[in-house]
Design a protein around this motif. Structure first.
Motif, PDB file in Angstrom:
ATOM      1  N   ARG B  37       0.825  -1.214   0.000  1.00 24.67           N
ATOM      2  CA  ARG B  37       0.000   0.000   0.000  1.00 24.67           C
ATOM      3  C   ARG B  37       0.860   1.264   0.000  1.00 24.67           C
ATOM      4  N   TRP B  38       1.859   1.253   0.851  1.00 19.82           N
ATOM      5  CA  TRP B  38       2.698   2.436   1.070  1.00 19.82           C
ATOM      6  C   TRP B  38       3.475   2.763  -0.205  1.00 19.82           C
ATOM      7  N   ARG B  39       4.088   1.727  -0.864  1.00 16.42           N
ATOM      8  CA  ARG B  39       4.909   1.958  -2.048  1.00 16.42           C
ATOM      9  C   ARG B  39       4.086   1.940  -3.335  1.00 16.42           C
ATOM     10  N   ASP B  40       2.769   1.641  -3.208  1.00 19.92           N
ATOM     11  CA  ASP B  40       1.904   1.581  -4.385  1.00 19.92           C
ATOM     12  C   ASP B  40       2.362   0.550  -5.408  1.00 19.92           C
ATOM     13  N   VAL B  41       2.735  -0.643  -4.938  1.00 18.00           N
ATOM     14  CA  VAL B  41       3.187  -1.703  -5.859  1.00 18.00           C
ATOM     15  C   VAL B  41       1.997  -2.179  -6.683  1.00 18.00           C
ATOM     16  N   PRO B  42       2.125  -2.222  -8.005  1.00 21.12           N
ATOM     17  CA  PRO B  42       1.005  -2.671  -8.841  1.00 21.12           C
ATOM     18  C   PRO B  42       0.698  -4.146  -8.617  1.00 21.12           C
ATOM     19  N   ALA B  43      -0.581  -4.517  -8.748  1.00 21.52           N
ATOM     20  CA  ALA B  43      -1.034  -5.879  -8.439  1.00 21.52           C
ATOM     21  C   ALA B  43      -0.425  -6.906  -9.365  1.00 21.52           C
ATOM     22  N   TYR B  44       0.001  -6.498 -10.605  1.00 25.34           N
ATOM     23  CA  TYR B  44       0.575  -7.507 -11.506  1.00 25.34           C
ATOM     24  C   TYR B  44       2.028  -7.805 -11.170  1.00 25.34           C
ATOM     25  N   ILE B  45       2.592  -7.054 -10.197  1.00 24.25           N
ATOM     26  CA  ILE B  45       3.926  -7.402  -9.703  1.00 24.25           C
ATOM     27  C   ILE B  45       3.826  -8.112  -8.352  1.00 24.25           C
ATOM     28  N   LEU B  46       3.208  -7.439  -7.394  1.00 24.15           N
ATOM     29  CA  LEU B  46       3.011  -8.097  -6.094  1.00 24.15           C
ATOM     30  C   LEU B  46       1.651  -7.687  -5.528  1.00 24.15           C
TER      31      LEU B  46
END
Lengths: 257, 271
Positions: B37-46
């Motif tokens: 959430r904090w780093r805004d990692v996209p769902a297709y990566i993690l």
């Protein structure tokens, strides 16, 4: 000395050698009468246990003859065997361990049950019939092992250093219990031990063995009367017997006792 | 020490055994969620754990039938390992000749990587399910076989003599002495085989790459990876992990039930 009519065990010129040339036993001659208590002493590795296994029929001699006859009918005697270790099945309760020989012989369950109870009663473990071996002390396990050997009502009891792993007090108590049972039931006993004192305390006769190759070098009568008790351990006669056996062992050229 | 306090103590230990790893797992999941959430990692990566949980629910219609297939292959392969492993072990004990002639082949099957054999099996097997089963079985049966063989040979020598002395039949010796002596070894092998049968099933599916109604969780993972549906990959992976853990726990319970009252491995450390 009351000489019995027919010997129960008759060993003539028995020898045992292995394929690699090791001679375990060399021309052993021994005859054991009915109701005798024969102590077999000797240094470790002299073939005491091997001789016992020959008598039990678990091995065959490579030369000579080993025969056991229980009476004139010529039947093989019922044999009970007690090992140095209790050798119980850890997964089975005390009752089932003692029941094993009868089960293997196919005795009907009802009769077997009462015999097992009797055998447990004899060794004073009737209250432990439902225990597992790991719950018992070393001395109690040995008692179970003895009950298992007695449950078939043997005429010949073969014991291979049965009390060697126990402490002195337990051993003395089991010695006395064994003598009491023997005086009541009068089986023939061959008792292997490395302890001169134990052999002299128990036996009516002591055979002394020497090593490499294994052979019998002395056959001594222990003529002190039964019943024997702690008084006997302190008596002059006991001391004298021990000295005789000790010197017989020494003459056999062995100090490793 | 009374029985009651012993029970309480073992209950406390059990609670600690469960609570500590559970706490660590929750902390790790929390950290994962926070970082995504904090780093805004996209769902297709993690994908975040919460998204994976939601995917489990929304994709249940696809995942559930696939899970059943994987479970079926795993269970059947484990069953076949028990039957095949124990059966062969008994044969080997009956005759050294049978052992000499067959054991090398068991070893060859064991040491050849299943990934390398799987394409061949796919060619020759009559249908996909039997191909999957065969692959999983090859991976899983060896520990059962080799452990049971060792176990059947480990019966106490003196007890063996005792059975001879009392004229035991072959069957009595097998049932009353050899089988109970082999049981702890067999169960140790079974616990390894339990995990391996799942691994075998998954590997077989990857290689078989079957589409359509016969496809299990492993195929769903491949399929989802082609579509960059990483959340579904994680969801399927979760189900596979849960299956593995369930097998492990079930076999441990079975071991305790069968050996708890006598075998050293099951006794409390301090008596």
């Amino acid at each position: 000395m009351n000489v019995q009519a027919a010997p129960l065990i008759e060993i003539r010129d028995a020898a045992l050698s292995y394929g690699n040339g090791t001679v375990a036993l060399e021309s052993v001659n021994l005859s054991v009468g009915q109701h005798e208590f024969l102590g077999l002493v000797g240094p470790s590795g002299c073939g005491k246990s091997t001789l016992l296994r020959l008598i039990a029929g678990l091995m065959a001699p490579s030369a000579g003859r080993v025969s056991t006859v229980s009476d004139r009918s010529g039947d093989a005697p019922e044999i009970g065997f007690v090992f140095q270790e209790p050798t119980l099945m850890p997964w089975a309760r005390v009752f089932d361990n003692v029941h094993l020989p009868l089960r293997l012989k196919g005795l009907p369950v009802a009769e077997a049950r009462s015999r097992v109870e009797q055998a447990l009663e004899m060794v004073g473990l009737a209250d432990f019939r439902r225990a597992y071996p790991r719950e018992l002390s070393g001395g109690m396990k040995m008692r179970v092992s003895i009950a298992r050997a007695l449950v078939t009502r043997p005429t010949l009891l073969l014991m291979d250093e049965p009390f060697a792993a126990l402490d002195d007090m337990t051993r003395h108590r089991l010695n006395d219990d064994l003598l009491k049972l023997w005086s009541e039931q009068r089986w023939t006993v061959v008792f292997v031990t490395h302890s001169i004192y134990e052999a002299v305390y128990l036996s009516s006769r002591v055979a002394v063995m020497a090593a490499s190759p294994g052979r019998i070098v002395a056959d001594l009568h222990i003529d002190s009367p039964y019943p024997r008790d702690q008084e006997y351990r302190l008596s002059a006669a006991y001391g004298a017997h021990c000295r005789v056996v000790t010197s017989a062992l020494a003459q056999a050229g062995t100090s490793d006792v | 020490m009374s029985d009651a306090t012993a029970t309480t103590r073992s209950r406390h230990r059990l609670a600690a055994d469960l609570a500590v790893p559970l706490l660590i797992a929750l902390l790790a999941l929390g950290a994962w969620e926070a970082i995504v959430r904090w780093r805004d990692v996209p769902a297709y990566i993690l994908p975040a754990p919460s998204l994976i949980a939601r995917t489990l629910v929304t994709d249940w219609g696809t995942l559930w039938p696939a899970w059943l297939i994987t479970l079926k292959v795993t269970a059947l392969a484990l069953l076949a390992s028990i039957v095949g492993g124990v059966g062969l072990a008994f044969l080997f004990t009956l005759s050294r000749w049978i052992e000499r002639s067959l054991f090398p082949f068991a070893i060859i099957l064991q040491v050849t990587p299943i990934i390398a054999i799987a394409p061949l099996i796919l060619i020759y097997a009559p249908n996909t399910l039997s191909a999957l089963l065969l692959c999983a079985w090859i991976v899983a049966f060896f520990p059962v076989l080799s452990n049971t063989v060792t176990g059947l040979r480990s019966a106490d020598r003196n007890l063996q003599d005792l059975f001879t002395l009392y004229g035991a039949t072959r069957w009595q010796r097998l049932r009353l002495l050899l089988a109970p002596s082999a049981l702890p070894y067999f169960l140790a092998g079974l616990r390894i085989a339990g995990g391996l049968s799942l691994i075998g099933a998954v590997i077989a599916e990857f290689t078989a790459g079957t589409a359509g109604q016969e496809s299990g969780l492993a195929w769903r993972i491949l399929e989802a990876s082609f579509r960059l549906n990483v959340a579904r990959m994680f969801a399927a992976l979760t189900l596979i992990s849960v299956t593995g853990i369930a097998i492990f726990v079930a076999l441990n319970i079975l071991t305790r039930k069968l050996l708890g009252h006598w075998h050293e491995s099951q006794l409390p450390e301090h008596r």
